[in-house]
Design a protein around this motif. Structure first.
Motif, short mmCIF file in Angstrom:
data_model
loop_
_atom_site.label_atom_id
_atom_site.label_comp_id
_atom_site.label_asym_id
_atom_site.label_seq_id
_atom_site.Cartn_x
_atom_site.Cartn_y
_atom_site.Cartn_z
N THR A 2 15.48 27.19 29.04
CA THR A 2 16.15 28.27 29.76
C THR A 2 17.46 28.66 29.09
O THR A 2 17.88 29.81 29.16
N ARG A 3 18.11 27.70 28.42
CA ARG A 3 19.35 28.01 27.70
C ARG A 3 19.06 28.93 26.52
O ARG A 3 19.86 29.83 26.24
N ILE A 4 17.96 28.73 25.84
CA ILE A 4 17.60 29.57 24.70
C ILE A 4 17.31 30.99 25.18
O ILE A 4 17.77 31.97 24.59
N ALA A 6 18.43 32.40 27.90
CA ALA A 6 19.69 32.99 28.36
C ALA A 6 20.55 33.42 27.18
O ALA A 6 21.17 34.49 27.20
N ALA A 7 20.59 32.60 26.13
CA ALA A 7 21.37 32.95 24.93
C ALA A 7 20.79 34.18 24.26
O ALA A 7 21.55 35.06 23.80
#
Length: 106
Positions: A2-4, A6-7
């Motif tokens: 999810t961080r990827i 979002a980034a």
């Protein structure tokens, strides 16, 4: 994971936002203000016309030396063509010369 995602979403939003600002800036440069047009008509164009005439006279005087040196084209470009294009081809109030549109064969 999810961080990827979002980034990537943040990066694409920043990129698309900067493209819109760049496009708007280009449109603003294409439409000069009234004050820029007046200043161009009253100050810049007469000075550029004097520069064109002076460059033409200097080109004629230096022509024998340019011919001996083999750089007549470069002298004509610098002394005559560039000031003449800035004087006559540039739109009123614009800061750069707009390229001529390509002519299509009919």
């Amino acid at each position: 994971m999810t961080r990827i995602v979002a980034a990537l979403a943040v990066a694409s939003a920043l990129l698309l936002g900067s493209l819109q600002v760049h496009a708007q800036q280009q449109r603003m440069e294409a439409r000069p203000s009234g004050a820029a047009m007046v200043a161009d008509a009253l100050i810049a164009r007469p000075l550029l016309l004097v520069a064109t005439l002076g460059g033409t006279a200097l080109f004629v005087v230096s022509l024998p030396f340019s011919a001996m040196g083999g750089n007549v084209d470069q002298a004509a470009e610098a002394l005559v063509k560039t000031p003449a294009e800035a004087t006559f081809r540039r739109c009123l109030g614009c800061t750069s010369i707009n390229p001529r549109p390509a002519q299509t064969e009919r």
